[in-house]
Design a protein around this motif. Structure first.
Motif, mmCIF file in Angstrom:
data_model
loop_
_atom_site.group_PDB
_atom_site.id
_atom_site.type_symbol
_atom_site.label_atom_id
_atom_site.label_comp_id
_atom_site.label_asym_id
_atom_site.label_seq_id
_atom_site.Cartn_x
_atom_site.Cartn_y
_atom_site.Cartn_z
ATOM 1 N N UNK A 73 0.913 -1.263 -0.077
ATOM 2 C CA UNK A 73 0.027 0.112 -0.184
ATOM 3 C C UNK A 73 0.938 1.423 0.052
ATOM 4 N N UNK A 74 0.402 2.200 -0.599
ATOM 5 C CA UNK A 74 1.147 3.661 -0.516
ATOM 6 C C UNK A 74 1.997 4.117 -1.442
ATOM 7 N N UNK A 75 2.359 3.209 -2.735
ATOM 8 C CA UNK A 75 3.233 3.744 -3.577
ATOM 9 C C UNK A 75 2.576 5.171 -4.135
ATOM 10 N N UNK A 76 3.627 5.954 -4.595
ATOM 11 C CA UNK A 76 3.282 7.437 -5.080
ATOM 12 C C UNK A 76 3.088 8.398 -3.875
ATOM 13 N N UNK A 77 2.168 8.052 -3.211
ATOM 14 C CA UNK A 77 1.453 8.932 -1.940
ATOM 15 C C UNK A 77 2.815 8.944 -1.194
ATOM 16 N N UNK A 78 3.413 8.020 -1.000
ATOM 17 C CA UNK A 78 4.597 7.958 0.060
ATOM 18 C C UNK A 78 5.854 9.055 -0.323
ATOM 19 N N UNK A 79 5.714 9.418 -1.893
ATOM 20 C CA UNK A 79 6.784 10.500 -2.116
ATOM 21 C C UNK A 79 6.156 11.889 -1.719
ATOM 22 N N UNK A 80 4.634 11.940 -1.465
ATOM 23 C CA UNK A 80 4.228 13.138 -1.143
ATOM 24 C C UNK A 80 3.916 13.213 0.506
ATOM 25 N N UNK A 81 4.655 12.013 1.245
ATOM 26 C CA UNK A 81 4.597 12.052 2.724
ATOM 27 C C UNK A 81 3.481 11.341 3.500
ATOM 28 N N UNK B 32 14.960 -3.148 0.682
ATOM 29 C CA UNK B 32 15.834 -3.776 0.055
ATOM 30 C C UNK B 32 17.341 -4.059 0.585
ATOM 31 N N UNK B 33 17.471 -2.743 1.657
ATOM 32 C CA UNK B 33 18.777 -2.932 2.513
ATOM 33 C C UNK B 33 18.383 -3.689 3.707
ATOM 34 N N UNK B 34 17.201 -3.233 4.156
ATOM 35 C CA UNK B 34 17.102 -4.108 5.752
ATOM 36 C C UNK B 34 15.946 -5.107 5.610
ATOM 37 N N UNK B 35 15.280 -5.249 4.573
ATOM 38 C CA UNK B 35 14.610 -6.539 4.466
ATOM 39 C C UNK B 35 13.196 -6.625 5.250
ATOM 40 N N UNK B 36 12.866 -7.871 5.328
ATOM 41 C CA UNK B 36 11.626 -7.779 6.221
ATOM 42 C C UNK B 36 10.239 -7.195 5.794
ATOM 43 N N UNK B 37 9.395 -6.421 6.234
ATOM 44 C CA UNK B 37 8.083 -5.950 5.881
ATOM 45 C C UNK B 37 8.301 -4.490 6.729
ATOM 46 N N UNK B 38 8.065 -3.494 6.246
ATOM 47 C CA UNK B 38 8.251 -2.227 6.626
ATOM 48 C C UNK B 38 7.028 -1.226 6.583
ATOM 49 N N UNK B 39 6.877 -0.505 7.497
ATOM 50 C CA UNK B 39 5.880 0.911 7.212
ATOM 51 C C UNK B 39 7.071 2.061 6.947
ATOM 52 N N UNK B 40 6.630 2.817 5.987
ATOM 53 C CA UNK B 40 7.722 3.904 5.808
ATOM 54 C C UNK B 40 6.954 5.274 5.673
ATOM 55 N N UNK B 41 7.353 6.101 6.289
ATOM 56 C CA UNK B 41 6.678 7.535 6.139
ATOM 57 C C UNK B 41 7.719 8.678 6.616
ATOM 58 N N UNK B 42 7.854 9.608 5.500
ATOM 59 C CA UNK B 42 8.773 10.759 5.432
ATOM 60 C C UNK B 42 10.176 10.131 6.087
ATOM 61 N N UNK B 43 10.840 9.096 5.326
ATOM 62 C CA UNK B 43 12.002 8.703 5.922
ATOM 63 C C UNK B 43 12.258 7.784 6.896
#
Ligand code: ATP
Ligand code: MEV
Ligand code: MG
Length: 401
Positions: free
Chosen positions: A15-23, A215-226
């Protein structure tokens, strides 16, 4: 001759591609398809004029070579300025790299490789200077299809170069793997991730950083603003990946969404906000411990609904494609929900595979998708990130074996 190697996985975005670029928040997971880079560092030659930097790209089947003297002359650099700190590629340096690439005839049909080649020259000369060496790259990932091939390229490249520079060290083997791949400690992974992000910037223009991080840390992650949060799941989700084989370019798609956002700023802010809520909900559902069949089924139903909503919003952003719509219609015939993954515009589509789906039905779905000339992958989700092989790895004909 000093040999080392690194491999880094591709990814899916739930979930969240493109929107993640905008925060907005996004959820991504590593998959067990890898890009491998090996590096054979040559001794500093007595015959200076003969020293070269070679790059052998197995997937497009192209090889390149630059005399080290020419690299020094154009890049006005010899020694690496220090590998312990990731630096961005300045516009002047990017222009010099473009001059070096112009001296090679890249076939018009493969011109999309230039961005990857620029990232390579930037990473190599920044980390190792203009030293002679041979780098070989091979990958299980389709290139430019939404599975993070550019990030796996930059992470494995940064991993092998930093290992050769003696800045990154392996911390131990992976049980069950006979290949000599070893894990890397957290601080070293952080450094690799920062360099890989600088490479991704050359390829993508304005990456959010989610692809290189997973790709670096593996696993499943949530990512927001870095910011990255590791998601712990007791029942890993099962996904089928369909590659529509429609080529596209992430940089152009990301730029297209940004242009739409500047034309319709209020409407697009609401779309990004809705995606943020979807990603937050997906990340909490993934982490829900589900111990019985009913709980697993309801978890999967919620995920399917959220994926369907996210796909609708990706259509709003203008990044779907008729081939993606064909995958959605085909899987819906079997009551399965799909969404594009990565930048869209063609490329790959994810289909949620419920635990209760029989293998027979799954095979029928795959057969029908493949009858449209699409290619399906069954992948393991949420595995290891970067791994390295430091000395001791066998090197044969350009491949680490
Ligand atoms: N194995 C490889 N060999 C050479 N270049 C590669 C390789 N993998 C990726 N690249 C570079 O990355 C580019 C593809 O990056 P792009 O971001 O467009 O797609 P992607 O990363 O596969 O998809 P997404 O960003 O949506 O996940 C290629 O054009 C090439 O320059
Ligand atoms: C489209 C995008 O959101 C994901 C590409 O895999 C771009 C990015 O986050 O850098
Ligand atoms: Mg990419």
């Amino acid at each position: 001759m000093e040999v080392c190697a690194a491999r880094a996985p591709g990814k899916i975005i739930l979930a969240g591609e493109h929107a993640v670029v905008h925060g907005s928040a996004a959820v991504a997971a590593a998959i067990d398809l890898y890009t491998r880079c090996s590096l054979c560092l040559m001794p500093l030659a007595d015959d200076e004029a003969a020293a070269t930097l070679e790059l052998d790209l197995k997937d497009p089947g192209l090889a390149f070579s630059w005399p080290c003297g020419r690299l020094r002359e154009v890049l006005l650099t010899d020694e690496a300025a220090g590998a312990r700190e990731a630096r961005p590629c300045s516009p002047d340096r990017l222009a010099s790299i473009a001059r070096l690439l112009e001296e090679h005839e890249i076939p018009e049909a493969k011109i999309w490789l230039s961005a990857g080649l620029s990232a390579f020259l930037f990473l190599y000369t920044s980390i190792l200077g203009c030293r002679p060496g041979k780098v070989t790259v091979s990958s299980d990932l389709p290139m430019g299809s939404g599975l993070g091939s550019s990030a796996a390229f930059c992470v494995s490249m940064s991993g092998v170069l930093l290992t050769a520079a003696g800045v990154v060290t392996a911390v131990g083997g992976i049980s069950g793997e006979g290949m000599g791949w070893e894990l890397v400690g957290k601080d070293d992974l952080e450094l690799v991730n920062r360099w890989a992000f600088q490479g991704e910037k050359i390829i993508h223009g304005k990456p959010s950083g989610i692809d290189n991080a997973v790709s670096t840390f593996g696993s499943m992650i949530k990512f927001k603003k870095g910011e990255l949060t590791n998601l712990k799941s007791s029942n890993p989700v099962k996904m089928l990946i369909t590659d529509t084989r429609v080529g596209r370019n992430t940089k152009a798609l990301v730029a297209g969404v940004s242009e739409r956002a500047s034309r319709h700023s209020d409407a697009m802010a609401s779309v990004f906000n809705a995606v943020n809520s979807i990603s937050e909900e997906v990340s909490s559902i993934v982490e829900l411990a589900a111990n019985d069949e009913i709980a697993i089924t309801s978890k999967e139903e919620k995920l399917a609904e959220l994926m369907e909503m996210n796909q609708g919003l990706l259509q709003c952003m203008g990044v779907s494609h008729s081939s993606i719509e064909t995958v959605l219609r085909t899987t819906l015939k079997f009551n399965l929900v799909s969404k594009l993954t990565g930048a869209g515009g063609g490329g790959c589509v994810l289909t949620l595979i419920p635990t209760m789906l029989s293998n027979l039905v799954l095979e029928k779905v795959i057969a029908e998708l493949e009858s449209h000339s699409f290619r399906c992958f069954k992948v393991e989700v949420g595995g290891q990130g970067l791994q390295v092989c430091q000395g001791g790895c066998s090197y044969f004909n350009g491949d680490v074996v």
